[in-house]
Scaffold this active site. Structure first.
Site, PDB file in Angstrom:
ATOM      1  CG  HIS A  43      35.306 -18.481  -6.411  1.00  0.00           C
ATOM      2  ND1 HIS A  43      35.164 -18.561  -7.778  1.00  0.00           N
ATOM      3  CD2 HIS A  43      34.838 -19.669  -5.916  1.00  0.00           C
ATOM      4  CE1 HIS A  43      34.646 -19.736  -8.101  1.00  0.00           C
ATOM      5  NE2 HIS A  43      34.452 -20.426  -6.994  1.00  0.00           N
TER       6      HIS A  43
ATOM      7  CG  HIS B 248      36.118 -21.671 -11.390  1.00  0.00           C
ATOM      8  ND1 HIS B 248      37.158 -22.082 -10.574  1.00  0.00           N
ATOM      9  CD2 HIS B 248      34.977 -22.101 -10.774  1.00  0.00           C
ATOM     10  CE1 HIS B 248      36.672 -22.709  -9.524  1.00  0.00           C
ATOM     11  NE2 HIS B 248      35.353 -22.740  -9.622  1.00  0.00           N
TER      12      HIS B 248
ATOM     13  CG  HIS C 155      31.910 -26.525 -10.716  1.00  0.00           C
ATOM     14  ND1 HIS C 155      33.104 -26.916 -10.164  1.00  0.00           N
ATOM     15  CD2 HIS C 155      31.609 -25.312 -10.171  1.00  0.00           C
ATOM     16  CE1 HIS C 155      33.524 -25.989  -9.318  1.00  0.00           C
ATOM     17  NE2 HIS C 155      32.633 -24.996  -9.308  1.00  0.00           N
TER      18      HIS C 155
ATOM     19  CG  ASP D 198      31.363 -20.417  -9.381  1.00  0.00           C
ATOM     20  OD1 ASP D 198      31.892 -21.539  -9.378  1.00  0.00           O
ATOM     21  OD2 ASP D 198      30.733 -19.962  -8.404  1.00  0.00           O
TER      22      ASP D 198
ATOM     23  CG  ASN E 166      26.915 -25.227  -2.036  1.00  0.00           C
ATOM     24  OD1 ASN E 166      25.979 -25.883  -1.604  1.00  0.00           O
ATOM     25  ND2 ASN E 166      28.078 -25.776  -2.370  1.00  0.00           N
TER      26      ASN E 166
ATOM     27  NE  ARG F 194      38.294 -24.991  -6.336  1.00  0.00           N
ATOM     28  CZ  ARG F 194      37.001 -24.728  -6.210  1.00  0.00           C
ATOM     29  NH1 ARG F 194      36.116 -25.723  -6.226  1.00  0.00           N
ATOM     30  NH2 ARG F 194      36.574 -23.491  -6.077  1.00  0.00           N
TER      31      ARG F 194
END
Length: 315
Positions: free
Chosen positions: A201, A51, A53, A268, A273, A144
């Site tokens: 998560h 996972h 991005h 991640d 955020n 997702r």
């Protein structure tokens, strides 16, 4: 990190600076730790970061006009340099809401890395088969759904069912991003999905409730179904104690013990955020032996399980 990585990072900063002039897009969340440590733990060959991005660079891949947040640029060169440093040769790129349903950055990444990586898409309910086929050919293997309020409107059950039906002929999995109580609220929807499901998560369960909490219990029951997996990622998001995240590590360890063939691990990166404890990715890797306590469970979590779940070539 290496000088090459520093140069890549500087390019990312420059691209971030250019955004303001182009679209007034000032970052609304912090960048990742710019200096990840060299972990002492060495992942096994074929280890998969399940996972992460990639953001931008905005000058090439603009962020969505109605995005819920604006990140610092985190382009593919930075991610690949990080993976080399951490010891990961495979991975799964997850489309982010800041790019919406424009998968240009994700497709550009997958085109460069070949069959060692897979992708997870964000799709609207009216997506057509041609678009799904295009994404599948590029290496996308999942869709997702975000149920967290800060990431936009909650998907409707009808919309979820419509997308799941459209991706079913391609054998895609379904990733569900929920937060704590939303996990309980979506149990019926999750159990009705006739496809492999992964909970992102750790379901963002309430870490203060520990392993006896309702959310954690629901997560274990989902894993017992045999068609549901869980990503042991975002432990920094769950933690209330802060680094080294002993409270959330304890939950992850309990899940590995409970269902070692149903767990996946991810960084991640670049941690969008995050408002409190921005993690150091090298230190996250060094938590792996605490999460999976023996060599066999680490092999499953990092290599065998993601190979099966994401349809990766053998390590």
């Amino acid at each position: 990190m290496t000088s090459a990585t520093s140069a890549e990072r500087q390019l990312g900063v420059q691209a971030s600076d250019q955004r303001g002039a182009q679209q007034g897009a000032q970052p609304t969340c912090p960048p990742p730790d710019p200096d990840p440590t060299q972990p002492s733990y060495v992942p096994p060959p074929g280890a998969c970061d399940s996972h992460f991005h990639v953001f931008g660079p905005h000058a090439v891949f603009p962020y969505a006009a109605k995005r819920p947040f604006t990140p610092h640029d985190a382009p593919k060169a930075m991610l690949l340099a990080l993976h080399r440093r951490l010891g990961f040769g495979r991975g799964v790129i997850v489309q982010s809401t800041c790019h919406g349903t424009d998968h240009a950055a994700l497709l550009d990444f997958l085109a460069d890395v070949g069959d060692r990586y897979r992708g997870v898409a964000l799709l609207d309910a009216d997506v057509d088969a041609d678009e799904i086929a295009r994404l599948h050919a590029a290496g996308v293997r999942g869709v997702r759904f975000n149920f967290l309020p800060h990431l936009g409107n909650r998907p409707s059950p009808e919309g979820v069912r419509a997308v799941v039906e459209r991706v079913a002929p391609f054998g895609w999995h379904v990733a569900v991003h929920v937060g704590g109580k939303e996990l309980l609220d979506t149990l019926g929807l999750i159990t009705a999905i006739r496809a492999k499901v992964v909970i992102d998560h750790v379901g963002r369960v309430d870490v203060t409730e520990g392993v006896t909490g309702f959310g954690f219990g629901a997560l274990k029951k989902l894993l017992d179904r045999g068609t549901v997996w869980v990503k042991l990622s975002g432990l920094d998001r769950l933690s209330r104690a802060g680094p080294p995240f002993a409270d959330s590590v304890a939950l992850a360890r309990a899940l590995v013990r409970h269902a070692p063939t149903r767990v996946l691990w991810g960084t991640d990166w670049p941690h969008p955020n995050i408002s409190r404890f921005m993690p150091n990715d090298g230190e996250l890797v060094d938590l792996i032996p605490q999460i999976a306590e023996d060599e066999r469970s680490r092999q499953l979590m990092l290599v065998d399980n993601p190979t099966e779940f994401f349809e990766l070539p053998p390590a």
